[in-house]
Design a protein around this motif. Structure first.
Motif, PDB file in Angstrom:
ATOM      1  N   ASP A 128       0.837  -1.199   0.000  1.00  0.00           N
ATOM      2  CA  ASP A 128       0.000   0.000   0.000  1.00  0.00           C
ATOM      3  C   ASP A 128       0.874   1.253   0.000  1.00  0.00           C
ATOM      4  O   ASP A 128       1.347   1.696   1.051  1.00  0.00           O
ATOM      5  CB  ASP A 128      -0.919  -0.010   1.227  1.00  0.00           C
ATOM      6  CG  ASP A 128      -1.931   1.123   1.209  1.00  0.00           C
ATOM      7  OD1 ASP A 128      -2.038   1.796   0.163  1.00  0.00           O
ATOM      8  OD2 ASP A 128      -2.608   1.335   2.233  1.00  0.00           O
ATOM      9  N   VAL A 129       1.099   1.820  -1.167  1.00  0.00           N
ATOM     10  CA  VAL A 129       1.774   3.110  -1.288  1.00  0.00           C
ATOM     11  C   VAL A 129       0.897   4.002  -2.154  1.00  0.00           C
ATOM     12  O   VAL A 129       0.088   3.523  -2.949  1.00  0.00           O
ATOM     13  CB  VAL A 129       3.185   2.981  -1.901  1.00  0.00           C
ATOM     14  CG1 VAL A 129       4.071   2.082  -1.044  1.00  0.00           C
ATOM     15  CG2 VAL A 129       3.131   2.460  -3.331  1.00  0.00           C
ATOM     16  N   LYS A 130       1.068   5.293  -1.991  1.00  0.00           N
ATOM     17  CA  LYS A 130       0.243   6.240  -2.714  1.00  0.00           C
ATOM     18  C   LYS A 130       1.091   7.021  -3.718  1.00  0.00           C
ATOM     19  O   LYS A 130       2.177   7.507  -3.387  1.00  0.00           O
ATOM     20  CB  LYS A 130      -0.422   7.222  -1.752  1.00  0.00           C
ATOM     21  CG  LYS A 130      -1.265   6.549  -0.658  1.00  0.00           C
ATOM     22  CD  LYS A 130      -2.401   5.719  -1.243  1.00  0.00           C
ATOM     23  CE  LYS A 130      -3.241   5.088  -0.127  1.00  0.00           C
ATOM     24  NZ  LYS A 130      -4.292   4.192  -0.667  1.00  0.00           N
ATOM     25  N   ILE A 131       0.595   7.135  -4.930  1.00  0.00           N
ATOM     26  CA  ILE A 131       1.225   7.954  -5.964  1.00  0.00           C
ATOM     27  C   ILE A 131       0.645   9.354  -5.814  1.00  0.00           C
ATOM     28  O   ILE A 131      -0.556   9.554  -5.992  1.00  0.00           O
ATOM     29  CB  ILE A 131       0.923   7.391  -7.368  1.00  0.00           C
ATOM     30  CG1 ILE A 131       1.438   5.944  -7.482  1.00  0.00           C
ATOM     31  CG2 ILE A 131       1.531   8.267  -8.452  1.00  0.00           C
ATOM     32  CD1 ILE A 131       0.952   5.211  -8.719  1.00  0.00           C
ATOM     33  N   ILE A 132       1.504  10.352  -5.470  1.00  0.00           N
ATOM     34  CA  ILE A 132       0.934  11.617  -5.038  1.00  0.00           C
ATOM     35  C   ILE A 132       1.328  12.838  -5.868  1.00  0.00           C
ATOM     36  O   ILE A 132       0.609  13.836  -5.863  1.00  0.00           O
ATOM     37  CB  ILE A 132       1.259  11.881  -3.555  1.00  0.00           C
ATOM     38  CG1 ILE A 132       2.761  11.995  -3.313  1.00  0.00           C
ATOM     39  CG2 ILE A 132       0.664  10.794  -2.684  1.00  0.00           C
ATOM     40  CD1 ILE A 132       3.123  12.348  -1.870  1.00  0.00           C
ATOM     41  N   ALA A 133       2.452  12.796  -6.583  1.00  0.00           N
ATOM     42  CA  ALA A 133       2.859  14.006  -7.313  1.00  0.00           C
ATOM     43  C   ALA A 133       3.909  13.675  -8.364  1.00  0.00           C
ATOM     44  O   ALA A 133       4.534  12.605  -8.345  1.00  0.00           O
ATOM     45  CB  ALA A 133       3.406  15.068  -6.344  1.00  0.00           C
ATOM     46  N   ASP A 134       4.123  14.619  -9.242  1.00  0.00           N
ATOM     47  CA  ASP A 134       5.142  14.499 -10.296  1.00  0.00           C
ATOM     48  C   ASP A 134       6.543  14.567  -9.708  1.00  0.00           C
ATOM     49  O   ASP A 134       6.832  15.370  -8.828  1.00  0.00           O
ATOM     50  CB  ASP A 134       4.952  15.647 -11.292  1.00  0.00           C
ATOM     51  CG  ASP A 134       6.026  15.701 -12.362  1.00  0.00           C
ATOM     52  OD1 ASP A 134       6.376  14.637 -12.905  1.00  0.00           O
ATOM     53  OD2 ASP A 134       6.512  16.811 -12.653  1.00  0.00           O
ATOM     54  N   LYS A 135       7.430  13.715 -10.235  1.00  0.00           N
ATOM     55  CA  LYS A 135       8.842  13.779  -9.867  1.00  0.00           C
ATOM     56  C   LYS A 135       9.734  13.663 -11.104  1.00  0.00           C
ATOM     57  O   LYS A 135      10.936  13.441 -10.989  1.00  0.00           O
ATOM     58  CB  LYS A 135       9.196  12.699  -8.852  1.00  0.00           C
ATOM     59  CG  LYS A 135      10.576  12.878  -8.196  1.00  0.00           C
ATOM     60  CD  LYS A 135      10.814  11.830  -7.134  1.00  0.00           C
ATOM     61  CE  LYS A 135      12.220  11.954  -6.573  1.00  0.00           C
ATOM     62  NZ  LYS A 135      13.227  11.382  -7.487  1.00  0.00           N
ATOM     63  N   GLY A 136       9.154  13.816 -12.265  1.00  0.00           N
ATOM     64  CA  GLY A 136       9.985  13.785 -13.455  1.00  0.00           C
ATOM     65  C   GLY A 136       9.214  13.490 -14.718  1.00  0.00           C
ATOM     66  O   GLY A 136       8.506  12.484 -14.806  1.00  0.00           O
ATOM     67  N   HIS A 137       9.324  14.400 -15.688  1.00  0.00           N
ATOM     68  CA  HIS A 137       8.751  14.178 -17.011  1.00  0.00           C
ATOM     69  C   HIS A 137       9.619  14.922 -18.020  1.00  0.00           C
ATOM     70  O   HIS A 137      10.430  15.776 -17.645  1.00  0.00           O
ATOM     71  CB  HIS A 137       7.307  14.689 -17.076  1.00  0.00           C
ATOM     72  CG  HIS A 137       7.173  16.162 -16.830  1.00  0.00           C
ATOM     73  ND1 HIS A 137       6.986  16.694 -15.574  1.00  0.00           N
ATOM     74  CD2 HIS A 137       7.224  17.237 -17.675  1.00  0.00           C
ATOM     75  CE1 HIS A 137       6.925  18.013 -15.644  1.00  0.00           C
ATOM     76  NE2 HIS A 137       7.067  18.370 -16.916  1.00  0.00           N
ATOM     77  N   ASN A 138       9.476  14.583 -19.277  1.00  0.00           N
ATOM     78  CA  ASN A 138      10.235  15.249 -20.332  1.00  0.00           C
ATOM     79  C   ASN A 138       9.593  16.583 -20.699  1.00  0.00           C
ATOM     80  O   ASN A 138       8.372  16.675 -20.844  1.00  0.00           O
ATOM     81  CB  ASN A 138      10.321  14.361 -21.573  1.00  0.00           C
ATOM     82  CG  ASN A 138      11.386  13.287 -21.449  1.00  0.00           C
ATOM     83  OD1 ASN A 138      12.438  13.502 -20.851  1.00  0.00           O
ATOM     84  ND2 ASN A 138      11.122  12.119 -22.032  1.00  0.00           N
TER      85      ASN A 138
END
Length: 368
Positions: A128-138
């Motif tokens: 159980d982990v939550k995906i919460i925000a951006d940390k890298g995109h092109n």
């Protein structure tokens, strides 16, 4: 996580045990009990928005010195966490798979991760982990994770379709690396049988392979791309946003307890993080205060040469923390189609942007 990003996560089991044993219960300033953004406080307070925590809290971040951790480093160095009476501690793990159980157990509060089949499998099997925000995109036209071709190929590969019959280095299977590669091949109008997929041990090994002609092209990452250009090994070819325009490469992950039971801390943490990301955008997008931000990045990342920071295509970090959620799901579907996914994921539960959105309400949207 992409291997170059993960290469620094080396920590002995003894040190890890000591780290986990040292994590103390969080102390709060009083829980946030409703869904409304807390009232802003006097600008006399250090943060200028939310009141600092009454009792100091420690937040443990799994981070390895990757450039995509810029928001954490800048917020720490500029005192944004301290303004909220938050102490941050960086923890290292051998790889992202080892990190996930510690994150789910609350031994680590925040972590960075990238899309891989193993990551999604862990969630589908109960981690159980939550995906919460951006940390890298092109960033369009300035992708930091993109295709390069060897200098011996510059007169041969003029268009994407010219990749037919060529050997392309990729660092891993069923990961964001192969996902980008697959999108590239489709964009070129080719099939997987038209090119040779060459699995490489890591991004660094691609430099030697492309310089001696063992491979013709590679899906590589900064700062190795800029370093390879300086050494005359390869050149950038097109841009990854030509064929994968909205790929979510790295993610901020939160522990379920940190996101659910410690919202007074997590809201302040995310507000500080986004302030750091905004300083990063001011520096690399607007050119404001760039030298000082480069000083922070050279202190915390493996890229120690300030001059090289002027040459790399930097990681894209959204100043409001927004992610390409549709692409996250698309990546999952791609791994599933390859037979690499076991089980199902409820993305309505796995993706939780509530704290990020509330932080933006609190500090205001970024002036783009």
């Amino acid at each position: 996580m992409a291997k170059w990003m993960k290469s620094g996560w080396l920590l002995s089991l003894v040190a890890l045990a000591l780290l986990i044993g040292a994590c103390s219960p969080k102390e709060t300033a009083g829980p946030i009990t409703d869904d409304k953004t807390p009232e802003k406080v006097s600008v006399d307070n250090p943060s200028g928005d939310l009141a600092p925590l009454e009792k100091r809290a420690k937040v443990v971040i799994a981070e390895d010195g990757a450039a995509s951790g810029a928001g954490f480093y800048i917020a720490k160095e500029r005192g944004y966490f301290e303004d909220y009476n938050i102490e941050v501690e960086f923890a290292q793990f051998a790889n992202s798979d080892d990190m996930l159980p510690a994150l789910a157990a609350g031994e680590v509060d925040i972590a960075g991760g990238v899309s891989t089949a193993s990551f999604f499998n862990a969630i589908s099997q109960g981690i159980d982990v939550k995906i919460i925000a951006d940390k890298g995109h092109n960033v369009p036209g300035k992708s930091y994770f993109t295709l390069v071709i060897g200098n011996h190929m510059v007169d041969v590969i003029k268009e994407y379709k010219d990749l037919k019959g060529k050997r392309i280095g990729v660092s891993s299977h069923n990961s964001i690396d192969e996902y980008i590669y697959d999108e590239l091949i489709k964009h070129a109008g080719l099939t997987k049988d038209d090119v040779e997929f060459v699995l490489m041990s890591d991004f660094g090994s691609m430099l030697g392979a492309i310089s001696n002609g063992t491979i013709d092209a590679a899906v590589n990452i900064e700062p190795l791309i800029a370093q390879g250009i300086d050494k005359g090994f390869h050149v950038r070819f097109g841009d990854a946003t030509d064929y994968a325009p909205e790929s979510q490469i790295a993610l901020v992950l939160g522990s379920p307890n940190f996101m659910g039971e410690e919202k007074d801390i997590s809201l302040r943490f995310m507000s500080a993080y986004l302030k750091g990301v905004r300083d990063y955008n001011d520096a690399f997008i607007k050119g404001e205060g760039k030298d000082k931000i480069i000083d922070i990045m050279t202190k915390h990342t493996a890229l120690k040469d300030p001059a090289l920071w002027e040459k790399v295509n930097v990681t894209g970090l959204d100043p409001d923390g927004k992610m390409f959620i549709d692409d996250i799901k698309k990546q999952y579907d791609a791994y599933k189609a390859n037979g690499a996914i076991r089980g199902e994921i409820d993305f309505d539960k796995a993706i939780d942007t509530s704290i990020t959105e509330k932080a933006v309400e609190t500090i205001g949207e970024y002036d783009r």
